[in-house]
Design a protein around this motif. Structure first.
Motif, PDB file in Angstrom:
ATOM      1  N   ARG A   5      14.044 -10.968   7.013  1.00 32.61           N
ATOM      2  CA  ARG A   5      13.007 -11.826   6.441  1.00 32.61           C
ATOM      3  C   ARG A   5      11.651 -11.229   6.804  1.00 32.61           C
ATOM      4  O   ARG A   5      11.348 -11.062   7.983  1.00 32.61           O
ATOM      5  CB  ARG A   5      13.134 -13.247   6.955  1.00 32.61           C
ATOM      6  N   VAL A   6      10.862 -10.927   5.801  1.00 28.83           N
ATOM      7  CA  VAL A   6       9.577 -10.274   6.033  1.00 28.83           C
ATOM      8  C   VAL A   6       8.481 -11.108   5.387  1.00 28.83           C
ATOM      9  O   VAL A   6       8.554 -11.418   4.190  1.00 28.83           O
ATOM     10  CB  VAL A   6       9.557  -8.850   5.434  1.00 28.83           C
ATOM     11  N   TYR A   7       7.481 -11.458   6.152  1.00 30.13           N
ATOM     12  CA  TYR A   7       6.350 -12.220   5.619  1.00 30.13           C
ATOM     13  C   TYR A   7       5.327 -11.247   5.032  1.00 30.13           C
ATOM     14  O   TYR A   7       4.884 -10.295   5.686  1.00 30.13           O
ATOM     15  CB  TYR A   7       5.730 -13.098   6.703  1.00 30.13           C
ATOM     16  N   VAL A   8       4.962 -11.503   3.785  1.00 33.32           N
ATOM     17  CA  VAL A   8       4.207 -10.503   3.018  1.00 33.32           C
ATOM     18  C   VAL A   8       2.790 -10.316   3.518  1.00 33.32           C
ATOM     19  O   VAL A   8       2.204  -9.242   3.342  1.00 33.32           O
ATOM     20  CB  VAL A   8       4.199 -10.868   1.519  1.00 33.32           C
ATOM     21  N   ALA A   9       2.199 -11.344   4.114  1.00 33.06           N
ATOM     22  CA  ALA A   9       0.828 -11.192   4.593  1.00 33.06           C
ATOM     23  C   ALA A   9       0.722 -10.077   5.630  1.00 33.06           C
ATOM     24  O   ALA A   9      -0.316  -9.437   5.771  1.00 33.06           O
ATOM     25  CB  ALA A   9       0.327 -12.510   5.174  1.00 33.06           C
ATOM     26  N   ARG A  10       1.831  -9.813   6.340  1.00 34.02           N
ATOM     27  CA  ARG A  10       1.837  -8.762   7.353  1.00 34.02           C
ATOM     28  C   ARG A  10       1.999  -7.375   6.744  1.00 34.02           C
ATOM     29  O   ARG A  10       1.815  -6.364   7.425  1.00 34.02           O
ATOM     30  CB  ARG A  10       2.955  -9.007   8.361  1.00 34.02           C
ATOM     31  N   LEU A  11       2.391  -7.350   5.470  1.00 36.88           N
ATOM     32  CA  LEU A  11       2.619  -6.053   4.832  1.00 36.88           C
ATOM     33  C   LEU A  11       1.348  -5.442   4.273  1.00 36.88           C
ATOM     34  O   LEU A  11       1.274  -4.218   4.078  1.00 36.88           O
ATOM     35  CB  LEU A  11       3.642  -6.201   3.694  1.00 36.88           C
ATOM     36  N   GLU A  12       0.347  -6.255   3.977  1.00 37.35           N
ATOM     37  CA  GLU A  12      -0.861  -5.721   3.355  1.00 37.35           C
ATOM     38  C   GLU A  12      -1.527  -4.698   4.272  1.00 37.35           C
ATOM     39  O   GLU A  12      -1.783  -4.953   5.453  1.00 37.35           O
ATOM     40  CB  GLU A  12      -1.850  -6.840   3.034  1.00 37.35           C
ATOM     41  N   GLY A  13      -1.787  -3.525   3.724  1.00 38.68           N
ATOM     42  CA  GLY A  13      -2.415  -2.448   4.478  1.00 38.68           C
ATOM     43  C   GLY A  13      -1.447  -1.578   5.237  1.00 38.68           C
ATOM     44  O   GLY A  13      -1.844  -0.566   5.833  1.00 38.68           O
ATOM     45  N   LEU A  14      -0.145  -1.930   5.222  1.00 39.11           N
ATOM     46  CA  LEU A  14       0.857  -1.155   5.944  1.00 39.11           C
ATOM     47  C   LEU A  14       1.028   0.221   5.290  1.00 39.11           C
ATOM     48  O   LEU A  14       1.039   0.336   4.068  1.00 39.11           O
ATOM     49  CB  LEU A  14       2.180  -1.907   5.942  1.00 39.11           C
ATOM     50  N   ALA A  15       1.152   1.259   6.101  1.00 42.06           N
ATOM     51  CA  ALA A  15       1.300   2.616   5.568  1.00 42.06           C
ATOM     52  C   ALA A  15       2.653   2.800   4.906  1.00 42.06           C
ATOM     53  O   ALA A  15       3.665   2.234   5.349  1.00 42.06           O
ATOM     54  CB  ALA A  15       1.127   3.633   6.697  1.00 42.06           C
ATOM     55  N   VAL A  16       2.688   3.599   3.839  1.00 40.68           N
ATOM     56  CA  VAL A  16       3.918   3.911   3.113  1.00 40.68           C
ATOM     57  C   VAL A  16       4.175   5.408   3.256  1.00 40.68           C
ATOM     58  O   VAL A  16       3.307   6.229   2.937  1.00 40.68           O
ATOM     59  CB  VAL A  16       3.798   3.527   1.622  1.00 40.68           C
ATOM     60  N   GLU A  49      -1.604   1.752  -2.805  1.00 40.21           N
ATOM     61  CA  GLU A  49      -2.894   2.389  -3.057  1.00 40.21           C
ATOM     62  C   GLU A  49      -2.880   3.795  -2.469  1.00 40.21           C
ATOM     63  O   GLU A  49      -2.611   3.993  -1.273  1.00 40.21           O
ATOM     64  CB  GLU A  49      -4.020   1.574  -2.427  1.00 40.21           C
ATOM     65  N   LEU A  50      -3.134   4.793  -3.325  1.00 41.68           N
ATOM     66  CA  LEU A  50      -3.166   6.182  -2.891  1.00 41.68           C
ATOM     67  C   LEU A  50      -4.494   6.497  -2.215  1.00 41.68           C
ATOM     68  O   LEU A  50      -5.427   5.681  -2.219  1.00 41.68           O
ATOM     69  CB  LEU A  50      -2.947   7.105  -4.090  1.00 41.68           C
ATOM     70  N   ALA A  51      -4.593   7.701  -1.664  1.00 41.53           N
ATOM     71  CA  ALA A  51      -5.838   8.117  -1.010  1.00 41.53           C
ATOM     72  C   ALA A  51      -6.993   8.142  -1.993  1.00 41.53           C
ATOM     73  O   ALA A  51      -8.158   8.011  -1.606  1.00 41.53           O
ATOM     74  CB  ALA A  51      -5.643   9.494  -0.366  1.00 41.53           C
ATOM     75  N   THR A  52      -6.704   8.325  -3.265  1.00 41.74           N
ATOM     76  CA  THR A  52      -7.738   8.371  -4.306  1.00 41.74           C
ATOM     77  C   THR A  52      -8.169   6.978  -4.762  1.00 41.74           C
ATOM     78  O   THR A  52      -8.936   6.858  -5.712  1.00 41.74           O
ATOM     79  CB  THR A  52      -7.217   9.145  -5.522  1.00 41.74           C
ATOM     80  N   ARG A  53      -7.651   5.948  -4.130  1.00 46.41           N
ATOM     81  CA  ARG A  53      -7.896   4.548  -4.461  1.00 46.41           C
ATOM     82  C   ARG A  53      -7.147   4.103  -5.726  1.00 46.41           C
ATOM     83  O   ARG A  53      -7.299   2.975  -6.172  1.00 46.41           O
ATOM     84  CB  ARG A  53      -9.396   4.256  -4.627  1.00 46.41           C
TER      85      ARG A  53
END
Length: 432
Positions: A5-16, A49-53
Motif C-alpha cells: 500500500r503506497v500513499y501517493v502524496a509521498r511519491l511526488e518528486g520521487l526519483a525514477v 518529469e524529465l530533466a528538460t521539464r
C-alpha cells in the motif's frame, strides 16, 4: 513505505531510475482510469518529469519496485511523447486530492487528503483507499482524517465528474455487455442521455445485454418509431424475448412499425413458449446448400457479425436456405471444415447422425442434448424436416440463469479475496 500500500502524496518528486541505475526523471503525478461504477479505478501509469521539464507517461507495468527513496523501472527505454490526460482519466495527485466527496455510510462531506494505491493479484495497481478529512466540528479546529475504502465514498466516479460527452467516449471502447452493466449503474436521467446519444446499431447491441427491467424502462423512454428501429437492429431472438415481456397491445404496435422483412422472423419466434427450443432459437444460423464448398462455409464462419456459438457449425439444407428451409440434410462442424480442402463440398463432410431438437423441446431436454453431444449450437427442425433455426449455448445459459443475473455480472471479489458486500469495514483513523 510498503509496496502493499503506497500513499501517493509521498511519491511526488520521487526519483525514477532505469534498471541499470540511470536517472530518468522524477514523479509528478499518477494517472488512473475512471470507471462508470463505484469500483476502484486502475492506476494506468506515472507522469514523469524529465530533466528538460518535459512530462511523459510511463505505464505502470514498467514499474518493478517502489521504494521509499526511488521508483525503479524494468527498462530505461521510455516514450518521449508529451503527456496529455484523456477524457476517461484523472490525475491522482493533481485532480483527486483536495476533491470533495461524501461518505456513503454517514452522508458526511469530506475532502480527499491522500490516496493509497494497492497491487492486485493480476499485477495491476488500483486506488484502493482514500484518506479523507471530514468537516471540523465545534469541538475541534480540524476535522478528523479517516482512511476508508474507495467504495465508501461517492463523488469520484466517471459519472460524477464528467458530462455525457466524456462518458460516451469511454463507453465507445467497451464491449456491449460492459456498457449494459455500466448503464445499469447510472441514474435514470443519465441513462436517458446516453441512450439518446447512441446510434441505433450500438444501442441494439447494448439492449441485448440489458436486464429485462432495464430493457422495458429504456424502451418506454424511446419514441415508438425509434423503438421499432432498435428492435429491427437486434437479433430476432433477442427482439422476440423483449417483445414477449411487453403487453400484447404494445408488442403488436411495435411489430406493426417494423419493416415486414424484419418483423416476420420475430413473429415466428413469438409463437413458441419462452423456455422451448423454438423460443430460444435464432432463425438466422449459417445455412448452406449441399453444393457449397468448404471455402464458402469458412467465409461465412469468419463473418464477425456471427456470434461464436453459431460460428461453431454450418447447417446444410435443400433450397430455400432461409428459415424455414428446405429439407434439412445435416450439419458440418467448423473444426471438421478446417481439416478439409477448400474446394471440397460441404455435403461430403456433414454430420447426418447428430440428432436434432424439435421446436417444442423443453429446457431440460435441450440441456441434456447439449451436454450429451458436447455442443455449443444445435439445430431446431420441425416434423417435416425443415430447419427452423439453431439454439446457441449463450441463449441456453441466458434462460438457465436467474432472471437478475445481468445485474450481478460485474460483482467481483475485492483485492483481498472477499466479495464487495462482505468487505465493508470500519474506517481507519490516521494522523496524516
Amino acid at each position: 513505505m510498503s509496496t502493499e500500500r503506497v500513499y501517493v502524496a509521498r511519491l511526488e518528486g520521487l526519483a525514477v531510475f532505469g534498471p541499470d541505475g540511470e536517472r530518468i526523471g522524477k514523479i509528478r503525478d499518477l494517472v488512473a482510469g475512471l470507471r462508470v461504477d463505484a469500483s476502484p479505478p486502475r492506476v494506468l501509469g506515472l507522469v514523469v518529469e524529465l530533466a528538460t521539464r518535459r512530462r511523459i507517461f510511463v505505464p505502470m507495468l514498467r514499474v518493478t519496485a517502489i521504494d521509499p527513496g526511488a521508483v525503479t523501472l524494468a527498462t530505461g527505454s521510455v516514450s518521449l511523447r508529451g503527456f496529455q490526460v484523456r477524457p476517461n482519466e484523472t490525475l491522482v495527485i493533481g485532480q483527486m486530492l483536495d476533491a470533495r466527496v461524501r461518505l456513503r455510510a454517514s452522508g458526511e462531506e469530506a475532502v480527499v487528503v491522500d490516496a493509497a494505491i494497492e497491487p492486485t493479484r493480476t499485477r495491476d495497481w488500483i486506488v484502493g483507499r482514500l484518506a479523507v478529512r471530514t468537516r471540523r466540528s465545534r469541538l475541534t479546529r480540524r476535522g478528523q482524517v479517516h482512511v476508508v475504502s474507495w467504495t465508501s465514498v461517492e463523488g469520484l466516479s466517471l459519472t460524477d465528474r464528467q458530462g455525457t460527452a466524456g462518458l460516451l467516449s469511454v463507453l465507445e471502447t467497451m464491449r456491449p455487455a460492459d456498457v449494459a452493466a455500466a448503464l445499469a449503474q447510472l441514474p435514470r436521467k443519465r441513462q436517458y442521455e446516453v441512450v439518446d446519444s447512441l446510434d441505433d446499431e450500438r444501442l441494439a447491441d447494448v439492449f441485448e445485454e440489458l436486464s429485462e427491467s432495464d430493457q422495458r424502462a429504456l424502451l418506454a423512454h424511446l419514441s415508438a418509431e425509434r423503438a421499432a428501429d432498435i428492435l429491427e437492429a437486434m437479433s430476432p431472438d433477442d427482439a422476440a424475448d423483449l417483445l414477449g415481456e411487453l403487453p400484447d397491445v404494445e408488442s403488436d404496435r411495435l411489430l406493426a412499425l417494423m419493416e415486414p422483412a424484419e418483423s416476420a422472423p420475430v413473429r415466428r419466434l413469438l409463437r413458441y413458449e419462452a423456455f422451448t427450443a423454438g423460443g430460444l432459437m435464432t432463425p438466422e444460423p449459417i445455412v448452406l446448400r449441399p453444393d457449397a464448398t468448404v471455402a464458402e462455409a469458412l467465409a461465412h464462419v469468419r463473418n464477425p457479425d456471427i456470434v461464436p456459438a453459431l460460428a461453431s457449425m454450418v447447417f446444410v439444407c435443400r433450397p430455400p436456405t432461409q428459415t424455414p428451409t428446405g429439407r434439412y440434410l445435416g450439419c458440418a462442424h467448423t473444426q471438421r471444415l478446417l481439416r478439409e480442402a477448400p474446394f471440397a463440398l460441404v455435403a461430403g463432410v456433414i454430420d447426418n447422425e447428430l440428432g436434432r431438437l424439435g421446436p417444442n423441446a423443453p429446457l431440460s431436454e435441450i440441456t441434456r442434448f447439449f451436454a450429451a453431444y458436447n455442443l455449443v449450437a444445435a439445430p431446431v427442425v420441425d416434423d417435416e424436416d425443415h430447419l427452423l433455426g439453431a439454439v446457441g449455448v449463450d441463449d441456453l445459459l441466458d434462460h438457465m440463469l436467474p432472471p437478475d443475473w445481468r445485474d450481478h455480472l460485474h460483482d467481483e471479489p475485492s483485492p483481498n479475496g472477499a466479495h464487495p458486500a462482505e468487505s465493508a469495514e470500519k474506517p481507519e483513523t490516521s494522523d496524516a
